[in-house]
Design an enzyme around this catalytic site. Structure first.
Site, PDB file in Angstrom:
ATOM      1  N   ASN A 142      34.183 -32.037 -14.737  1.00 42.95           N
ATOM      2  CA  ASN A 142      33.598 -33.336 -14.450  1.00 42.95           C
ATOM      3  C   ASN A 142      34.631 -34.166 -13.698  1.00 42.95           C
ATOM      4  OD1 ASN A 142      33.236 -36.366 -16.157  1.00 42.95           O
ATOM      5  ND2 ASN A 142      31.648 -35.610 -14.807  1.00 42.95           N
ATOM      6  N   SER A 154      17.434 -42.398 -21.386  1.00 40.68           N
ATOM      7  CA  SER A 154      17.247 -42.275 -22.832  1.00 40.68           C
ATOM      8  C   SER A 154      17.723 -40.902 -23.299  1.00 40.68           C
ATOM      9  CB  SER A 154      15.766 -42.455 -23.198  1.00 40.68           C
ATOM     10  OG  SER A 154      15.347 -43.776 -22.951  1.00 40.68           O
ATOM     11  N   GLU A 184      33.070 -33.663 -20.365  1.00 39.59           N
ATOM     12  CA  GLU A 184      32.554 -34.722 -19.495  1.00 39.59           C
ATOM     13  C   GLU A 184      33.104 -36.060 -19.940  1.00 39.59           C
ATOM     14  OE1 GLU A 184      28.423 -35.137 -18.804  1.00 39.59           O
ATOM     15  OE2 GLU A 184      28.482 -33.786 -17.088  1.00 39.59           O
ATOM     16  N   SER A 185      33.002 -37.032 -19.040  1.00 39.98           N
ATOM     17  CA  SER A 185      33.503 -38.377 -19.342  1.00 39.98           C
ATOM     18  C   SER A 185      32.358 -39.304 -19.713  1.00 39.98           C
ATOM     19  CB  SER A 185      34.225 -38.947 -18.116  1.00 39.98           C
ATOM     20  OG  SER A 185      33.323 -39.052 -17.028  1.00 39.98           O
ATOM     21  N   HIS A 186      32.664 -40.280 -20.558  1.00 38.94           N
ATOM     22  CA  HIS A 186      31.758 -41.395 -20.826  1.00 38.94           C
ATOM     23  C   HIS A 186      32.600 -42.659 -20.911  1.00 38.94           C
ATOM     24  CE1 HIS A 186      27.423 -42.005 -22.341  1.00 38.94           C
ATOM     25  NE2 HIS A 186      27.403 -41.352 -21.197  1.00 38.94           N
ATOM     26  N   ASN A 187      33.353 -42.901 -19.841  1.00 37.16           N
ATOM     27  CA  ASN A 187      34.378 -43.937 -19.850  1.00 37.16           C
ATOM     28  C   ASN A 187      33.813 -45.352 -19.759  1.00 37.16           C
ATOM     29  OD1 ASN A 187      36.095 -41.740 -19.802  1.00 37.16           O
ATOM     30  ND2 ASN A 187      36.476 -41.865 -17.615  1.00 37.16           N
ATOM     31  N   HIS A 188      33.083 -45.632 -18.701  1.00 34.85           N
ATOM     32  CA  HIS A 188      32.561 -46.986 -18.512  1.00 34.85           C
ATOM     33  C   HIS A 188      31.642 -47.410 -19.660  1.00 34.85           C
ATOM     34  CE1 HIS A 188      34.558 -46.813 -14.797  1.00 34.85           C
ATOM     35  NE2 HIS A 188      33.730 -47.516 -14.040  1.00 34.85           N
ATOM     36  N   HIS A 248      28.992 -40.349  -9.448  1.00 29.27           N
ATOM     37  CA  HIS A 248      28.817 -39.656 -10.718  1.00 29.27           C
ATOM     38  C   HIS A 248      27.976 -38.397 -10.557  1.00 29.27           C
ATOM     39  CE1 HIS A 248      28.729 -39.459 -15.117  1.00 29.27           C
ATOM     40  NE2 HIS A 248      27.440 -39.170 -15.027  1.00 29.27           N
ATOM     41  N   TYR A 259      29.488 -36.275  -6.509  1.00 31.29           N
ATOM     42  CA  TYR A 259      30.890 -35.878  -6.316  1.00 31.29           C
ATOM     43  C   TYR A 259      31.288 -36.003  -4.837  1.00 31.29           C
ATOM     44  CZ  TYR A 259      31.077 -33.877 -11.050  1.00 31.29           C
ATOM     45  OH  TYR A 259      31.059 -33.690 -12.408  1.00 31.29           O
ATOM     46  N   LYS A 278      32.057 -27.070 -21.817  1.00 32.99           N
ATOM     47  CA  LYS A 278      32.225 -28.068 -20.762  1.00 32.99           C
ATOM     48  C   LYS A 278      32.808 -29.343 -21.353  1.00 32.99           C
ATOM     49  CE  LYS A 278      29.833 -30.397 -16.943  1.00 32.99           C
ATOM     50  NZ  LYS A 278      28.536 -30.774 -16.365  1.00 32.99           N
TER      51      LYS A 278
END
Length: 747
Positions: free
Chosen positions: A533, A306, A86-90, A42, A45, A84
């Site tokens: 990302n 946080s 970005e991922s927040h998959n999990h 993450h 890369y 930009k």
């Protein structure tokens, strides 16, 4: 003695041995946590870096390309734009609401850290099939999380896309995009100017949420998601809004030299990246970090993720004024460190050194892998496809089936939950080819722009699965075509590369081929990739069986409407002529189409190849036709094919259309093919000859499909013989209500 504790931090045995060799000693618990987070996929890369170099990243407009929190391009001489994705998959699978909400919060702070005010959001979502109760839970939670954060913070969510496919059933994708504006010439980066400058932490207090978040996002999944709930951050959009206004005030008062968002790896990640980019070292004083939980240890303080926190780089004499601004916005604020000249990361807690590592080891010496690549065996199997062998189907039955597909039906249930008009900048709302925004809000009284911004998000994982190289071209071409349909010139792309487990050679082959296809298209169109990302390890392991997602590159293309002339996709009046323009001389392929999947139950074939020369010419033609007022609407043919494209142009207008076709192709293939480089436009009768002359002069094919009517009926004729006649009202009702009904229905 070396133990396997390194595995708890996401490191391999070889990576741990590399650390031992570089350090000449065993790292302590805190140091191992820092290295595990920063060497994670993450953050580093390490599996994709070698391929990302293929992307073109420069143009006359590019101010800041990849390498910072967001890319920045020139809008005009007064305004620059930062953006930009970005991922927040999990996190969104583990905690749909908080995972999606903090994805929005994180991407907002990426743009904010460039000194830009966020003005627009977008999202690209992928879920499993809607007949699965788990999928319904995920969809509702993710959409609620996105709307909660975006609506509360006051940034409109103006564009996006949502797809449903079996491969995402336990690995949904949540990709969040943000765009912001800043005065030309006033860009901030995450760099200090000289040793002795200090780091000020501003925003929310620090808790235990999100620890190990970067490591969790860099590994494959199992069904045991309960144990990972503590890794998911919890956002507070009201704190986020206060943070935006405080940062804007601090910038206007010229109190900082640089900004860095606290995202993956928390304070450890942010401070070490600042030090590395500045070619300096850093000291942190962890006892000064404002905490919201008692008894937090140095490890937790350093690696907490946080939300709503940023790191400011400033001169010591400006700290008091920064703290005064923070206090006026009811934010926590503390001087937590300083830059040094020795290239080392040192963290102190109550005067004791708890971590001491070379900055280069943390950031630059993470391993870079050139992993094995191998073409998957399924490629040969799916290419053995001959569409002519498929039985012909009833057009009306096929149409009703497709309109009830969650990939084709209206997504209004989703975007109506977003406040897409807050700020009153949204000119063209969600539901079309691209969103269009004005820049009417002055950053400073003397700064404004007469230009408009267009934004579109695209991804076609099914096509990329069938042929990753052509699929990569396909996605970029469609994104740029969407901009051209509204009258915008692309100025930059940001991408999110969502793929499976890179340790599998087949996945690495998909990644390399998709990037190559995307890069070739970007290069040909002259569109730079300015940020992005990579999200790997989108794999779920169940009972020793692995399920990887389809290769899913998501492209966000940002464009400029130079002269404020733009179009939407709706037909306007009775009696206008309907034309299909583009690359029309090759046969209609249904490979990878929604028609082939929904009607025949197959995901087979190859990708309808994009002719880049024709595609680029089509974009130029559309811009000319719009600027010369020769077309009244434009809509690209995409998911669902020509038939669905025509209906989307009609829905919401009360108009009908008579379509008279002259083709020797099978009608179901012609109407439902998703061949690229095709756009439906409407033209006044008196402009038709001029329109045709210009289209031919630009080397683009055209065919007259028919005309609009005032009776709300769609008529399809073949060589003047009736084929289908259908009232639009029931079709529109099915298209509009399918998603909401599917989500509310209890199995």
């Amino acid at each position: 003695m070396m133990t396997e504790i390194y595995k708890l931090h996401g490191l391999t045995k070889e990576e741990y041995e590399r650390i031992l060799e570089k350090l000449g000693r065993e790292p302590n618990h805190v140091e191992l946590g820092i290295l595990g987070a920063m060497w994670s996929e993450h953050c580093s890369y390490k599996s994709s870096k070698v391929f990302l170099k293929m992307f073109p990243t420069k143009s006359e407009r590019v101010v800041q390309g990849p390498g910072e929190n967001a890319g920045v391009v020139m809008l005009d001489e007064h305004v620059w734009i930062a953006f930009k994705v970005e991922s927040h998959n999990h996190p969104s699978y583990i905690e749909p609401f908080n995972g999606a909400a903090t994805g929005v919060g994180g991407i907002i702070r990426d743009v904010l850290s460039m000194g830009a005010r966020p003005i627009a959001l977008g999202n690209s979502l992928r879920f499993g099939p809607l007949n699965d109760p788990k999928t319904k839970h995920l969809v509702k939670g993710v959409v609620k999380g996105i709307s909660h954060y975006g609506n509360s913070i006051g940034v409109p969510n103006v564009c996006g896309e949502t797809f449903f496919e079996e491969c995402y059933i336990t690995n949904p994708l949540v990709n969040a995009f943000c765009l912001g504006v800043l005065p030309a010439g006033r860009i901030y980066t995450s760099r200090a100017k000289e040793p002795g400058q200090v780091l000020v932490l501003i925003g929310s207090s620090t808790g235990r949420d999100g620890i190990h978040g970067a490591v969790m996002a860099s590994g494959e999944f199992s069904q045991d998601k309960e144990s990972k709930r503590s890794h998911v951050q919890v956002g507070d959009p009201y704190f986020g809004k206060k943070l935006i206004e405080a940062i804007m005030e601090i910038i206007e008062k010229d109190l900082v030299v640089g900004l860095q968002d606290l995202g993956a790896a928390g304070l450890a990640g942010a401070s070490s990246e600042v030090a590395n980019k500045s070619r300096m070292g850093v000291e942190l004083y962890l006892e000064k970090v404002p905490l919201r939980e008692e008894g937090m240890e140095p490890y937790e303080i350093l690696l907490s993720e946080s939300q709503e926190r940023m790191l400011l780089i400033t001169d010591p004499e400006k700290v008091d004024e920064i703290q005064a601004v923070a206090k006026s916005h009811h934010l926590e604020c503390a001087l937590v460190g300083k830059l040094t000249d020795d290239g080392y990361f040192r963290a102190f807690f109550n005067g004791q050194v708890v971590a001491e590592l070379p900055i280069s080891l943390i950031v630059e010496e993470a391993p870079v892998y050139v992993r094995e690549r191998k073409e998957p065996s399924y490629i040969a199997e799916i290419r053995n496809f001959h569409q002519e062998q498929l039985p012909e189907v009833d057009l009306k039955e096929a149409l009703y089936t497709l309109l009830s597909s969650p990939n084709i039906c209206a997504k209004e249930w989703i975007y109506s939950q977003y406040d897409y008009q807050v700020g009153t900048n949204t000119v063209l709302k969600p539901g079309g080819d691209a969103a269009v925004l004005r820049i009417k809000w002055p950053i400073r009284p003397q700064i404004k722009s007469d230009k408009l911004i267009a934004i579109t998000m695209e991804g076609n994982s099914r096509m990329t699965y069938l042929n990753p190289y052509e699929g990569g071209k396909f996605v970029v071409a469609e994104a740029c075509r969407n901009l051209a349909c509204v009258g915008a010139v692309p100025v930059g792309i940001t991408d999110c590369l969502n793929f499976g487990n890179p340790e599998r050679p087949e996945i690495m082959w998909q990644l390399e081929q998709a990037i190559k296809g995307m890069a070739d298209a970007c290069q040909y169109f002259g569109v730079p990739v300015v940020s992005g990302n990579v999200s790997l390890y989108n794999e779920t392991v169940e009972q020793k069986t692995a399920r990887n997602i389809y290769p899913t590159p998501v492209v966000v293309a940002v464009g400029v409407v130079e002269n404020r002339k733009f179009l939407d996709h709706k037909f306007k009046e009775d009696g206008h002529l309907i034309f299909l323009i583009g690359d029309l001389r090759r046969g209609s392929k249904i490979d990878g189409s929604e028609f082939l999947k929904r009607i025949h139950g197959k995901v087979l074939g190859d990708v309808p190849e994009v002719n880049l020369e024709k595609e680029k010419a089509l974009h130029g033609l559309l811009l000319r036709l719009i600027n010369e007022d020769l077309i009244l609407s434009a809509h690209d043919v995409s998911t669902g094919g020509l038939m669905v494209c025509l209906l989307e142009c009609l829905f919401g207008t009360s108009l009908g259309a008579t379509i008279n076709l002259y083709t020797g192709e099978r009608l179901d293939f012609f109407l439902f093919s998703e061949n690229p480089t095709r756009v439906v436009v409407s033209v006044k009768k008196e402009d038709a000859e001029t329109f045709k002359d210009i289209t031919e002069a630009e080397g683009i094919d055209w065919v007259l499909l028919g005309r609009t009517t005032d009776d709300g009926i769609l008529r399809i004729e073949l060589y003047d013989e009736p084929v289908m006649e259908e009232k639009l009202e029931p079709l529109e009702e099915l298209w509009k209500n399918t998603l909401e009904k599917a989500l509310s229905h209890t199995l």
